[in-house]
Design an enzyme around this catalytic site. Structure first.
Site, short mmCIF file in Angstrom:
data_model
loop_
_atom_site.label_atom_id
_atom_site.label_comp_id
_atom_site.label_asym_id
_atom_site.label_seq_id
_atom_site.Cartn_x
_atom_site.Cartn_y
_atom_site.Cartn_z
CG ASP A 97 -2.00 -1.04 1.17
OD1 ASP A 97 -2.32 -1.48 0.06
OD2 ASP A 97 -2.52 -1.42 2.24
CE1 TYR A 137 3.37 -7.35 3.75
CE2 TYR A 137 2.84 -9.64 4.22
CZ TYR A 137 3.01 -8.61 3.32
OH TYR A 137 2.81 -8.84 1.98
CG ASP A 150 -5.44 2.54 5.50
OD1 ASP A 150 -6.33 3.41 5.59
OD2 ASP A 150 -4.85 2.31 4.44
NE ARG A 190 -5.31 -2.00 3.19
CZ ARG A 190 -6.11 -1.72 2.16
NH1 ARG A 190 -7.12 -0.86 2.33
NH2 ARG A 190 -5.92 -2.27 0.99
#
Length: 303
Positions: free
Chosen positions: A46, A74, A88, A180
């Protein structure tokens, strides 16, 4: 059509993507800096996410699927107590709660997100709905009913609790995961809502962000021969597949797209593997009865 301009440069470049730029924009900057004919990346981040973005140049683009399919890790921080329409921090707050779960409650909830799970992509995502990107429809005010998708999560652990409103997690997962969605669903499971506050990819397949270069470094040295020293060989993208050394004769056949004889290896019949000659990748394909049947041939391999 005219021939595509640029250099026949091949290899992998590991970028530490900064926040505020799209993955495609990073690829375009890298292609320009190297004056490369062809470039692509192995897994979108993103715009506000940071961390590892593996960029393939030239013939290395043929190995992108093997990195895309690999496990990746991540580290991300979840803002507890708030849900947003984008899942987010960039989105509008849609729900709030004063409830704040304990560390023990968070750890217990995380166990339900490990293994083979199903997750619904965020409304603002690149998945297609009736031929259109979901984020475009969401921006137009449509409330989408997206279909859940399978995801393999190898691990999901709590690494830090900076304060009562935030928890930092680390996840190792397979292809197609939306961090997310994990944050959103975890917040719902805890009854307090949640969204991603910060997101960073720390490794993907054979690539680690610790070995990356910054985009500023690449731009500062654009069009310089020194840039090529940052490139990893295209073979790096094949590191999860068996390597099958071949003879010069086998390499020549493979270069022409025909099955070529390879030296005996641990590969089983039907395994996907890659053939090499003097350490250089010639082709990748299926191993059958002493031969590699090529699916992709690396045109710039030197014999």
């Amino acid at each position: 059509m005219g021939r595509k301009k640029g250099r026949d440069v091949s290899g992998w470049l590991v970028i530490d993507k900064p926040a505020g730029i799209t993955s495609s924009a990073v690829v375009n900057k890298v292609r320009w800096a190297f004056d490369a004919k062809k470039a692509g990346h192995a897994g979108t981040l993103d715009p506000d996410a940071t961390g590892l973005l593996a960029v393939a140049l030239g013939e290395a683009t043929k190995t992108v699927p093997y990195i895309t399919d690999a496990l990746k890790a991540y580290r991300f921080t979840v803002r507890l107590g708030q849900a947003t329409n984008t899942d987010d921090a960039e989105g509008e707050v849609t729900s709030e709660s004063v409830l704040r779960p304990s560390d023990t409650e968070i750890d217990a909830a995380l166990s339900h997100f490990i293994g083979d799970i199903e997750q619904v992509p965020p409304q603002f995502s690149a998945v297609k709905v009736d031929g259109q990107r979901a984020y475009k429809l969401a921006r137009a005010g449509e409330d989408l009913e997206l279909i859940s998708r399978p995801l393999f999560v190898e691990s999901l652990t709590r690494v830090e609790r900076p304060d009562i409103d935030h928890v930092t997690l680390e996840m190792v997962c397979g292809k197609g995961g939306y961090v997310r969605s994990i944050a959103r669903d975890l917040g719902e499971a805890l009854g307090c809502f949640g969204h991603v506050r910060e997101l960073r990819r720390i490794w993907s397949g054979p690539f680690d962000v610790e070995d990356s270069v910054s985009l500023d470094q690449i731009e500062a040295n654009a069009k310089s021969p020194d840039l090529d020293t940052h490139l990893l060989p295209l073979e790096t993208g094949l590191s999860d597949l068996p390597e099958l050394p071949c003879t010069a004769e086998g390499a020549a056949k493979l270069r022409n797209g025909n099955p070529g004889m390879v030296i005996t290896s641990d590969a089983a019949y039907g395994d996907e593997a890659w053939a090499s000659y003097q350490g250089q990748a010639i082709a990748v394909g299926s191993y059958k009865a002493g031969e590699l049947h090529p699916a992709r041939v690396f045109l710039h391999a030197k014999l």
